[in-house]
Design an enzyme around this catalytic site. Structure first.
Site, PDB file in Angstrom:
ATOM      1  CG  HIS A  62      -2.220  -1.022   1.133  1.00  0.00           C
ATOM      2  ND1 HIS A  62      -2.279  -2.175   2.061  1.00  0.00           N
ATOM      3  CD2 HIS A  62      -2.859  -1.332   0.023  1.00  0.00           C
ATOM      4  CE1 HIS A  62      -3.237  -2.936   1.514  1.00  0.00           C
ATOM      5  NE2 HIS A  62      -3.560  -2.475   0.575  1.00  0.00           N
ATOM      6  CG  ASP A 155      -4.989  -1.669  -4.692  1.00  0.00           C
ATOM      7  OD1 ASP A 155      -4.712  -2.740  -4.900  1.00  0.00           O
ATOM      8  OD2 ASP A 155      -5.334  -1.180  -3.441  1.00  0.00           O
TER       9      ASP A 155
HETATM   10  N1  SAM Z   1      -3.685  -5.494  -3.581  1.00  0.00           N
HETATM   11  C1  SAM Z   1      -4.695  -6.348  -4.263  1.00  0.00           C
HETATM   12  C2  SAM Z   1      -3.846  -7.395  -4.948  1.00  0.00           C
HETATM   13  O1  SAM Z   1      -3.037  -6.984  -5.802  1.00  0.00           O
HETATM   14  O2  SAM Z   1      -4.422  -8.391  -4.930  1.00  0.00           O
HETATM   15  C3  SAM Z   1      -5.821  -5.941  -4.769  1.00  0.00           C
HETATM   16  C4  SAM Z   1      -6.653  -5.454  -3.557  1.00  0.00           C
HETATM   17  S1  SAM Z   1      -8.283  -4.967  -3.859  1.00  0.00           S
HETATM   18  C5  SAM Z   1      -9.192  -6.158  -2.643  1.00  0.00           C
HETATM   19  C6  SAM Z   1      -8.681  -5.572  -5.236  1.00  0.00           C
HETATM   20  C7  SAM Z   1     -10.215  -5.013  -5.680  1.00  0.00           C
HETATM   21  O3  SAM Z   1     -10.383  -4.737  -7.108  1.00  0.00           O
HETATM   22  C8  SAM Z   1     -11.248  -6.214  -5.275  1.00  0.00           C
HETATM   23  O4  SAM Z   1     -11.989  -5.786  -4.200  1.00  0.00           O
HETATM   24  C9  SAM Z   1     -12.156  -6.280  -6.707  1.00  0.00           C
HETATM   25  O5  SAM Z   1     -13.520  -6.133  -6.277  1.00  0.00           O
HETATM   26  C10 SAM Z   1     -11.945  -4.905  -7.260  1.00  0.00           C
HETATM   27  N2  SAM Z   1     -12.228  -4.872  -8.785  1.00  0.00           N
HETATM   28  C11 SAM Z   1     -11.976  -6.034  -9.669  1.00  0.00           C
HETATM   29  N3  SAM Z   1     -12.529  -5.326 -10.826  1.00  0.00           N
HETATM   30  C12 SAM Z   1     -13.009  -4.187 -10.571  1.00  0.00           C
HETATM   31  C13 SAM Z   1     -13.678  -3.164 -11.551  1.00  0.00           C
HETATM   32  N4  SAM Z   1     -13.770  -3.595 -13.022  1.00  0.00           N
HETATM   33  N5  SAM Z   1     -13.622  -2.071 -11.149  1.00  0.00           N
HETATM   34  C14 SAM Z   1     -13.522  -1.859  -9.721  1.00  0.00           C
HETATM   35  N6  SAM Z   1     -12.946  -2.576  -8.896  1.00  0.00           N
HETATM   36  C15 SAM Z   1     -12.721  -3.826  -9.430  1.00  0.00           C
END
Ligand code: SAM
Length: 276
Positions: A62, A155
């Site tokens: 982060h 992210d």
């Molecule tokens: N740091 C992490 C990693 O690299 O594994 C990622 C953390 S964060 C929890 C990732 C988030 O991206 C998830 O909660 C997921 O729901 C979100 N996500 C995936 N596709 C997305 C999209 N098209 N638009 C917005 N959020 C999205």
């Protein structure tokens, strides 16, 4: 009985970590969401079987995804963060006094709710008045923005399911349009040692819309032992990636780590077919 969480790095490499118990399991419209208590890393958020963050090493990821772009930018006032449902990136972005507004776009409300409950250390800043939350698809959201942001931080989860479209040339083109002329974007890009094709494709796709594309690295134990890559892109040619400001009381990012993170070993340059 011993419980182990197994994650597939490639078709031929698995990583395992010992789990004490599962604290939460549920299925949202988009993915399977779990929270487990692990021996080595503490509490972990797991989406579709892939570890997203852990209490013990989350600060590395982060701090590096937030502070590298935001300290290079001369004055990051308005920041778009896509994904980041656990809240860790938002917590770091808000440490910059220049930041006046953070638009947080997460597709899956369940990830935010679960993080508020099980990861208050990360999600605690999601209610800050500077944060504007949108529960929607980041791909669609970015399409509708023009010259609106100083920085965009992607992210996201890995390029599967809802995140797949966040790794495409079309999306990066829209992100370039959504940035102001001196805007900076950063994308989490996985461990190049195991996923060289992914990073090559991200790098090539971003190059189509941005004159400056640079890689930087950090080692994040829960994301495999190999260095993890971030791709930084700027709408203006960027000669100097040095940080313009210092930040106090961090656990990983320092101006020296920031500069060193951009050094690419020769075997990776060769593997990724890049010059810079
Ligand atoms: N740091 C992490 C990693 O690299 O594994 C990622 C953390 S964060 C929890 C990732 C988030 O991206 C998830 O909660 C997921 O729901 C979100 N996500 C995936 N596709 C997305 C999209 N098209 N638009 C917005 N959020 C999205």
């Amino acid at each position: 009985m011993e419980l182990w969480l197994t994650e597939r790095e490639t078709d031929h490499v698995l990583t395992k970590c010992r789990i004490d118990r599962t604290l939460y399991q549920g299925r949202s419209k988009y993915q399977h969401v779990a929270v487990v208590e692990s021996r080595e890393y503490g509490r972990m958020l797991v989406l579709d079987g892939i570890v997203q963050t852990s209490i013990r090493d989350e600060f590395i990821y982060h701090e590096m995804i937030a502070h590298v772009p935001l300290t290079i930018h001369p004055r990051p006032e308005k920041v778009l963060v896509i994904g980041a449902g656990d809240g860790g990136t938002i917590r770091e972005v808000l440490k910059h006094p220049e930041v006046k507004r953070v638009c947080h776009v997460e597709i899956d409300e369940m990830v935010i709710e679960v993080s508020r409950q099980y990861f208050p250390e990360l999600a605690g800043m999601l209610d800050d008045p500077r944060v504007e939350q949108h529960i929607t698809d980041g791909i669609q959201y970015v399409k509708e923005q023009t010259a609106a942001f100083d920085a965009i931080i992607i992210d996201s989860s890995d390029p599967l399911g809802p995140a797949e479209g966040l790794f495409t040339e079309a999306f990066y083109g829209d992100a370039a349009k959504a940035l102001k002329p001196d805007g900076i974007m950063v994308v989490q890009a996985g461990p190049p040692f195991y996923l060289p094709k992914l990073i090559r494709s991200i790098y090539r796709a971003i190059e189509k819309s941005f004159p400056t594309v640079r890689l930087y690295f950090a080692s994040i134990p829960t994301y495999s032992a190999a260095p993890y890559a971030f791709v930084l892109a700027s709408r203006r040619p960027l000669d100097d990636i040095a940080p313009r400001r210092e930040l106090a009381n961090l656990r990983y990012w320092t101006p020296e780590i920031h500069r060193a993170a951009f050094l690419v070993p020769p075997f990776l340059k060769e593997m990724l077919e890049i010059d810079g």
